[in-house]
Design a protein around this motif. Structure first.
Motif, short mmCIF file in Angstrom:
data_model
loop_
_atom_site.label_atom_id
_atom_site.label_comp_id
_atom_site.label_asym_id
_atom_site.label_seq_id
_atom_site.Cartn_x
_atom_site.Cartn_y
_atom_site.Cartn_z
N ALA A 162 0.86 -1.11 -0.15
CA ALA A 162 0.05 0.11 -0.11
C ALA A 162 0.96 1.27 0.04
O ALA A 162 1.92 1.35 0.31
CB ALA A 162 -0.87 0.22 1.15
N PRO A 163 0.19 2.37 -0.41
CA PRO A 163 1.12 3.59 -0.29
C PRO A 163 1.80 4.02 0.98
O PRO A 163 2.82 4.61 1.02
CB PRO A 163 0.20 4.69 -1.01
CG PRO A 163 -0.90 3.96 -1.73
CD PRO A 163 -0.94 2.54 -1.04
N ALA A 164 1.08 3.65 1.95
CA ALA A 164 1.41 4.11 3.40
C ALA A 164 2.77 2.97 3.70
O ALA A 164 3.71 3.77 4.24
CB ALA A 164 0.28 3.84 4.40
N LEU A 165 2.75 1.91 3.18
CA LEU A 165 3.73 0.96 3.58
C LEU A 165 5.16 1.48 2.53
O LEU A 165 6.21 1.22 3.04
CB LEU A 165 3.60 -0.45 3.09
CG LEU A 165 4.68 -1.34 3.47
CD1 LEU A 165 5.13 -1.40 4.82
CD2 LEU A 165 4.18 -2.96 3.06
N ILE A 166 4.81 2.03 1.65
CA ILE A 166 5.86 2.41 0.47
C ILE A 166 6.49 3.64 1.22
O ILE A 166 7.89 3.88 1.15
CB ILE A 166 5.25 2.74 -0.69
CG1 ILE A 166 4.75 1.12 -1.57
CG2 ILE A 166 6.25 3.29 -1.72
CD1 ILE A 166 4.30 1.55 -2.93
N ASP A 167 5.90 4.58 1.65
CA ASP A 167 6.19 5.60 2.52
C ASP A 167 6.96 5.30 3.83
O ASP A 167 8.01 6.00 4.01
CB ASP A 167 5.18 6.73 2.46
CG ASP A 167 4.60 7.28 1.46
OD1 ASP A 167 5.26 7.19 0.24
OD2 ASP A 167 3.57 7.86 1.50
N GLN A 168 6.43 4.41 4.14
CA GLN A 168 7.11 3.76 5.63
C GLN A 168 8.52 3.18 5.52
O GLN A 168 9.38 3.29 6.25
CB GLN A 168 6.29 2.92 6.35
CG GLN A 168 6.77 2.82 7.86
CD GLN A 168 5.71 1.80 8.50
OE1 GLN A 168 4.97 1.57 8.18
NE2 GLN A 168 5.99 1.44 9.64
N VAL A 169 8.69 2.45 4.53
CA VAL A 169 9.73 1.53 4.27
C VAL A 169 10.59 1.76 2.99
O VAL A 169 9.99 1.58 2.08
CB VAL A 169 9.28 0.02 4.18
CG1 VAL A 169 10.63 -0.90 4.34
CG2 VAL A 169 8.62 -0.51 5.75
N ARG A 170 11.64 2.12 3.40
CA ARG A 170 12.54 2.69 1.88
C ARG A 170 13.10 1.37 1.45
O ARG A 170 13.52 0.44 2.35
CB ARG A 170 13.61 3.59 2.49
CG ARG A 170 14.77 3.88 1.32
CD ARG A 170 15.94 4.69 1.91
NE ARG A 170 16.70 4.76 0.80
CZ ARG A 170 17.02 6.32 0.58
NH1 ARG A 170 16.40 7.36 0.94
NH2 ARG A 170 17.97 6.19 -0.85
N VAL A 171 13.03 1.36 0.25
CA VAL A 171 13.53 0.14 -0.66
C VAL A 171 14.29 0.67 -1.88
O VAL A 171 13.92 1.39 -2.52
CB VAL A 171 12.43 -0.84 -1.31
CG1 VAL A 171 12.94 -1.67 -1.94
CG2 VAL A 171 11.40 -1.28 -0.27
N ASP A 172 15.54 0.16 -1.58
CA ASP A 172 16.67 0.77 -2.54
C ASP A 172 17.05 -0.65 -3.32
O ASP A 172 17.18 -1.92 -3.35
CB ASP A 172 17.93 1.34 -1.87
CG ASP A 172 17.83 2.49 -1.28
OD1 ASP A 172 16.80 2.99 -1.31
OD2 ASP A 172 18.75 2.87 -0.35
N TYR A 173 17.46 -0.44 -4.68
CA TYR A 173 17.85 -1.18 -5.70
C TYR A 173 19.31 -1.15 -6.03
O TYR A 173 19.75 -0.25 -6.59
CB TYR A 173 17.22 -1.07 -6.95
CG TYR A 173 17.54 -2.03 -8.17
CD1 TYR A 173 17.61 -3.61 -7.84
CD2 TYR A 173 17.46 -1.70 -9.41
CE1 TYR A 173 17.75 -4.24 -8.60
CE2 TYR A 173 17.69 -2.71 -10.53
CZ TYR A 173 17.91 -4.07 -10.13
OH TYR A 173 18.20 -5.02 -11.03
#
Length: 243
Positions: free
Chosen positions: A7-18
């Motif tokens: 969900a957008p809230a989770l995307i904002d909360q948890v940073r994911v780098d590639y």
């Protein structure tokens, strides 16, 4: 982890780098048989690293930077370790090549075996797991968890024989109270008995957080934080952790 549609809230909360560290193909050109150093050069030419969410981790040569220095930097950065790859190694799909070596940083501490839990199946004649304790600053033994893996069949037999030689009816751990007269028969700094009447009684003594910085905390803030609960069941921390 394992969230297919965040969900957008989770995307904002948890940073994911590639982090891109290898390149297997460019357009129609397959690079599996190219040396690793060549694949890394091709990767650098793509300039994918934007300095933010897409990054290409650096590559060092052991002829220029020693392995000890790389491990120190990895430890200071909170990384799991380093992976050493031969510069001329090809990419072998589906397997970890012998030309790639993963060096994992491990934190270790000395522990005292104060008990054991009965084993099942192939381990029924030896033990299921060992109950471990560490010394508190005032010299008392505090249970810090348990270990049940990493033993060969021969080592299990040898440990069981050593445990039987020093078995006792009372526990050497001084930071718990048992509800029964029988329980984990704590031993000396060498070992204790694996033949407690039940796994529950052995587990009751096993309560405490892992040793950190040379000290052992007095109790867990919650039962869910107790390694003994995870290892031996809820009875393990019933006397020591808040509900």
């Amino acid at each position: 982890m394992h969230v297919q549609r965040p969900a957008p809230a989770l995307i904002d909360q948890v940073r994911v780098d590639y982090l891109v560290f290898d390149l297997l193909a460019v357009d129609d050109q397959v690079l599996l048989e190219d040396p690793y150093r060549t694949r890394r050069a091709e990767l650098a030419d793509l300039t994918l690293d934007d300095g933010e969410r897409v990054r290409g981790p650096p590559m060092w040569s052991l002829t220029e930077t020693g392995a000890e220095e790389l491990l120190r930097v990895a430890a200071d950065s909170g990384l799991e370790g380093i992976v050493c790859k031969r510069g001329d190694s090809v990419y072998e799909p589906g397997r970890r090549s012998s030309a790639w070596t993963k060096v994992v940083l491990r934190l270790t501490t000395e522990a005292v075996i104060v008990g054991a839990v009965p084993g099942n199946g192939a381990n029924a004649t030896t033990f299921g797991g060992l109950v471990l304790a560490g010394h508190t600053p005032d010299g008392r033994l505090r249970c810090i968890g348990g270990v049940g893996t990493g033993f060969t069949a021969a080592s299990r037999r040898n440990i069981r024989a050593a445990l039987d030689r020093v078995r006792r009816e009372t526990s050497r751990s001084t930071t718990h109270r048992r509800r029964r007269s029988r329980g984990p028969r704590g031993g000396s700094s060498r070992c204790s008995s694996p033949t407690s009447s039940t796994a529950r009684s052995a587990a009751t003594a096993c309560c405490g957080t892992p040793v950190s910085g040379g000290s052992v905390p007095t109790r867990h803030p919650t039962r869910s934080a107790c390694p003994a609960r995870a290892k031996f069941g809820r009875t393990a921390c019933a006397r020591h952790c808040s509900p």
